[in-house]
Design an enzyme around this catalytic site. Structure first.
Site, PDB file in Angstrom:
ATOM      1  N   HIS A 162      11.198  -4.511  11.343  1.00 13.09           N
ATOM      2  CA  HIS A 162      11.087  -4.650  12.789  1.00 13.09           C
ATOM      3  C   HIS A 162      10.934  -3.316  13.503  1.00 13.09           C
ATOM      4  CE1 HIS A 162      11.411  -7.199  16.316  1.00 13.09           C
ATOM      5  NE2 HIS A 162      12.263  -6.366  16.858  1.00 13.09           N
ATOM      6  N   ASP A 213      10.014  -7.756   8.203  1.00  9.65           N
ATOM      7  CA  ASP A 213      10.706  -7.909   9.485  1.00  9.65           C
ATOM      8  C   ASP A 213      11.425  -9.258   9.535  1.00  9.65           C
ATOM      9  OD1 ASP A 213      11.519  -8.113  12.125  1.00  9.65           O
ATOM     10  OD2 ASP A 213       9.617  -7.392  12.944  1.00  9.65           O
ATOM     11  N   SER A 263       8.123  -6.798  20.234  1.00  8.64           N
ATOM     12  CA  SER A 263       9.070  -7.867  19.943  1.00  8.64           C
ATOM     13  C   SER A 263       8.939  -8.945  21.026  1.00  8.64           C
ATOM     14  CB  SER A 263      10.486  -7.301  19.840  1.00  8.64           C
ATOM     15  OG  SER A 263      11.366  -8.219  19.249  1.00  8.64           O
TER      16      SER A 263
END
Length: 694
Positions: free
Chosen positions: A667, A632, A546
Site C-alpha cells: 500500500h 497491498d 487509496s
C-alpha cells in the site's frame, strides 16, 4: 509526443454477479487471484495469466514514459538533494537515556539509537539498512524499548503485505532472542516489569483480532490469548497511557470504539471493560492515578469533549464533564501528564495546542499566526515532565521542532528542517481560498506557488484531495512540491468533505449516503481555481491515493473535461464489488464509512451510482496514471488493474492510460526513503507531460 506503442488489452471474461436481487456483469473479475491471500505473503504464486497482464501494463507504462526518463532523473535528483541524508531526530528523553532516529548518507532506512540522557556516546540499537540488506522490500513496524531499558521489541515487513514479524532484542548484548513472532501488527507494549510483551496477531484475512501476552524468553507457541474480537467489523490495537500505568486494548471501527484496560504492574490480570461499545460513540483513554481522562463524542458532543471517571468504576454512568463540548472546535487528541494535560484541537481549519493545569484547571493556548499551517504533537516517553514537544510547518516554512515549557511558556527551537540544496521561503506564496459549492458550503483550498508564477489562467496546477475517514490533509511543508512550483505549477490541496478540516460535521457530510459531496467538493475546488484565474481546466492534474484514488476515479467519470490528467495511487475504485465481499480484509470494518450493500439495498444502489469501476462510460477521459501494489492488503492490486482494463476497453479518445503495478511492494509503495522519490518523480513527470511542461 513520441509515437505511443499499442497498449495491452485484458481479456474480457464476463461473469454475472448478484447481490440483493441486483445483477451486474464483471468482465475482469478474473484479475482477482483465487489465491490472493497466498499472493500477499508470496508474490511468486500469482497466476501466470494475471502476472503476464500486469507485466504487460508495466512495460507499456515504461514505454510511454520513456521520453521523460531524463526528466524523471532530474526530478529525483532535485528531490533527493532536498533531503538531509544524514538527518537525525531530536532525541527524546526517558529516564537515564534519550532515544532517537538517525540516517546515514546514502542510507534508505533509519537507525534506532540512544545516548545517555545528558549526552555521551551514542549506541546503535537497530540498524535499518543492515536489516534490509538483500531484501527487495523492507519496512519497519513498531520499535519500543522496555521500561528497564534492556529490551527492544521491533517489527518488520519484508513483503509489503503488512504481516509483521516481531523480534525482541537484548540491548545488553546487542542481539535478538532466538525466536520470531510471526503475523503481528508490527509492535508491542511491555509490562511495567519488562517481563511480558502484549501484541496483536493478524488472522488469515489480515484482521487484527487477537491480543496475546508473551513472556520474554519463552516459546511464542505458548503465548497466552488475552482478548479476542470476534466481530469481523472491528479492529483491535494495543497501547498504553502516557503514565505507563495502564495497558489499553482499543477495539474500533470507523465510528465506534470500546476500550479495555490491564494494570501494567499486574500484567496477568484479566482485562477490565471501561464502557461497552455503542454504535457511533467513540472514546479514547488516558489516566492519572485513580482517575481516567476520556476523550469522547458521547452525549451529542459531535466535536468531542473530555470527561473524567474513577478507574475502579469507569462506566458511562460515572463520566463527569471536564472540558465541555464546543461546536465547531474539534478536539483531536488528549495527553495527560503528572501536573497538566494537553489537547490538540482544530477550529476554522487550523490547529492549536491547549495546556490545562490539573491543579487549578487554568488553560492557555499555543497558536501561530500564518494563514495555513500544520501542527503536530509528540507525547514523548515521560509522564513527570514540564516540557512538551511539538512540530510546526507551513507550505512555505520547513518543519520546526520545539520544546515548550508549560510553566514558563518558553519555546525552545530544537531543530529546523534543513534543505541542503537551499530554500528561500520568501520566494514562495502560501494562501488559503474558499471555494463555493452548489449546496451553499465553502471548501478550503491551501495554495502554494512560486512568487513569479503568472496568475493569469495559464499556469498548470496539481490539485490534491483525499476526503475520507475524517482524515484532514495538513497544509505542511513538502519538499517534493518545490519541483513543481519551480516549474510554474500551482500546488493546491482541496480540504473536501469526508475529512474533519471543518469539524466532525465536515466528515459526516462526506460519508455513506453523503459520499458524493466529497466528489462535488473537489470539482468545485477545480472550478474555483479556474474562476480565480489561477489555472485552466485543461491544465489541472488531479492526484489522490487509496480512498483519494476513489475520488480520482469518481471525478474522472463525473467531470472528465475539467482535468488534463489524473494520478490515482493505490486507488480504491472497485467499491461495490469490494463492499459486497465480506471475505476481504477491510470490508466489514468499512461498512460504517460507505454503507453495507449486502444488507441495505439503498446503500447498494447509492454505491453503485458512484463506484468508479461500475460507472466507466464510452466517453473521453483525461490522461490517467494508476499505480498499484501487488501485495497491498488495503487496496488490493486488482482494483486498479480491473479499472484500467475496463477503461481501456470502453473509453473513447486518444488520451494516455497507464497502469503501474509495483510487484515488490504494497500500500505504501517503495519502502526506502529514496526509492519512494522515484515514484514521486514518475508522478511529477506525468503531470508535466500532460500539461505540456515536460
Amino acid at each position: 509526443m513520441t509515437q505511443i506503442p499499442t497498449p495491452p488489452r485484458a481479456d474480457a471474461r464476463p461473469v454475472t454477479l448478484e447481490t440483493n436481487g441486483f445483477k451486474r456483469q464483471d468482465d475482469y473479475a478474473w484479475l482477482r487471484a483465487d489465491n490472493w491471500q497466498e499472493v500477499m505473503r508470496d508474490p511468486s504464486v500469482l497466476a501466470d495469466d494475471i502476472r503476464q497482464y500486469l507485466e504487460a501494463e508495466n512495460a507499456y507504462q515504461e514505454a510511454v514514459m520513456a521520453p521523460t526518463a531524463d526528466l524523471q532523473d532530474v526530478l529525483y535528483k532535485e528531490m533527493r538533494g532536498r533531503i538531509k541524508e544524514d538527518d537525525s531526530s531530536v532525541p527524546s528523553p526517558d529516564g537515564p537515556y534519550a532515544y532517537g532516529l538517525k540516517y546515514v548518507t546514502g542510507g534508505q532506512h533509519p537507525k534506532f539509537v540512544r545516548t545517555p540522557r545528558d549526552g555521551g556516546e551514542e549506541t546503535v540499537l537497530l540498524d535499518g539498512d543492515k536489516e534490509a540488506d538483500g531484501k527487495a522490500y523492507f519496512k519497519f513496524g513498531g520499535a519500543s524499548h522496555s521500561p528497564n531499558h534492556e529490551l527492544l521489541a521491533w517489527g518488520y515487513d519484508d513483503k509489503g503485505s503488512e504481516y509483521y514479524s516481531l523480534q525482541i532484542r537484548d540491548l545488553t548484548k546487542g542481539a535478538d532472542l532466538n525466536y520470531v513472532i510471526e503475523d503481528t501488527g508490527g509492535g508491542g507494549v511491555f509490562s511495567k516489569d519488562s517481563k511480558h510483551l502484549f501484541y496483536i496477531r493478524l488472522d488469515a484475512n489480515h484482521r487484527p483480532s487477537k491480543l496475546f501476552r508473551h513472556e520474554i524468553g519463552t516459546d511464542p507457541a505458548n503465548d497466552v490469548l488475552v482478548h479476542e474480537e470476534k466481530d469481523a467489523g472491528f479492529f483491535m490495537g494495543v497501547g498504553e497511557t502516557q503514565s505507563g500505568d495502564t495497558i489499553l486494548i482499543d477495539i474500533h471501527d470507523h465510528e465506534t470504539s470500546e476500550v479495555w484496560m490491564i494494570p501494567s504492574d499486574a500484567p496477568l490480570s484479566e482485562p477490565v471493560l471501561i464502557a461497552p461499545r455503542e454504535t457511533s460513540i467513540e472514546y479514547s483513554v488516558e489516566d492519572h492515578g485513580d482517575t481516567l481522562y476520556i476523550l469522547t463524542n458521547a452525549g451529542d458532543a459531535e466535536d468531542f469533549k473530555i470527561v473524567t471517571a474513577p478507574k475502579l468504576a469507569p462506566g458511562k454512568d460515572n463520566w463527569s464533564d471536564l472540558v465541555a463540548h464546543k461546536p465547531g472546535t474539534l478536539i483531536l487528541s488528549l495527553t495527560v501528564y503528572k501536573t497538566f494535560m494537553t489537547r490538540l484541537e482544530r477550529e476554522n481549519g487550523l490547529p492549536r495546542i491547549v495546556i490545562r493545569s490539573l491543579a487549578d484547571n487554568s488553560e492557555h493556548e499555543v497558536a501561530f499566526d500564518e494563514e495555513a499551517y500544520s501542527l503536530g504533537m509528540g507525547g514523548g516517553y515521560e509522564f513527570d515532565t514540564q516540557t512538551i514537544r511539538f512540530s510546526y510547518s507551513s507550505m512555505t516554512t520547513p518543519s520546526q521542532t520545539f520544546d515548550y515549557n508549560v510553566q514558563t511558556r518558553e519555546r525552545s527551537l530544537l531543530k529546523e528542517q534543513e534543505v541542503p540544496s537551499g530554500h528561500t521561503a520568501s520566494d514562495y506564496v502560501s494562501r488559503r481560498l474558499q471555494a463555493p459549492t452548489a449546496d451553499g458550503e465553502t471548501v478550503p483550498i491551501s495554495l502554494f506557488y512560486h512568487k513569479d508564477t503568472p496568475l493569469d489562467g495559464t499556469s498548470p496546477c496539481l490539485l490534491y484531495g483525499y476526503g475520507s475517514y475524517g482524515i484532514s490533509i495538513p497544509a505542511s511543508f513538502n519538499t517534493n512540491a518545490l519541483s513543481l512550483a519551480n516549474r510554474g505549477f500551482v500546488y493546491a490541496i482541496a480540504h473536501i468533505r469526508g475529512g474533519k478540516d471543518k469539524g466532525f460535521r465536515w466528515y459526516k457530510d462526506g460519508r455513506r449516503e453523503h459520499k458524493k459531496n466529497t466528489f462535488a467538493d473537489f470539482i468545485a475546488a477545480a472550478d474555483h481555481l479556474v474562476a480565480e484565474n489561477l489555472t485552466a481546466h485543461d491544465r489541472i492534474v488531479a492526484q489522490g491515493g487509496s480512498a483519494g484514488g476513489m475520488l480520482m476515479g469518481a471525478v474522472s467519470n463525473m467531470a472528465p473535461e475539467k482535468f488534463a490528467g489524473i494520478i490515482a495511487e493505490v486507488p480504491f475504485v472497485d467499491v461495490l464489488n469490494t463492499m459486497v465481499d465480506d471475505t476481504l480484509p477491510l470490508t466489514p470494518p468499512e461498512w460504517p464509512e460507505w454503507g453495507n450493500p449486502i444488507t441495505d439495498t439503498d446503500a447498494y444502489q447509492y454505491i453503485a451510482s458512484y463506484s468508479p469501476y461500475d460507472n466507466v462510460e464510452a466517453k473521453d477521459y483525461p490522461a490517467i496514471l494508476a499505480v498499484g501494489g501487488l501485495t497491498d492488503p488495503r487496496v488490493t492490486y486488482w482494483e486498479p488493474a480491473k479499472w484500467v482494463a475496463k477503461l481501456r476497453a470502453t473509453k473513447t479518445g486518444d488520451s494516455v492510460l497507464m497502469l503501474k503495478t509495483n510487484m515488490d511492494a504494497g500500500h505504501g509503495g517503495a519502502s526506502g526513503r529514496f526509492d519512494r522519490l522515484k515514484e514521486v518523480a514518475l508522478n511529477q513527470a506525468f503531470a508535466l507531460m500532460v500539461t505540456g511542461k515536460a
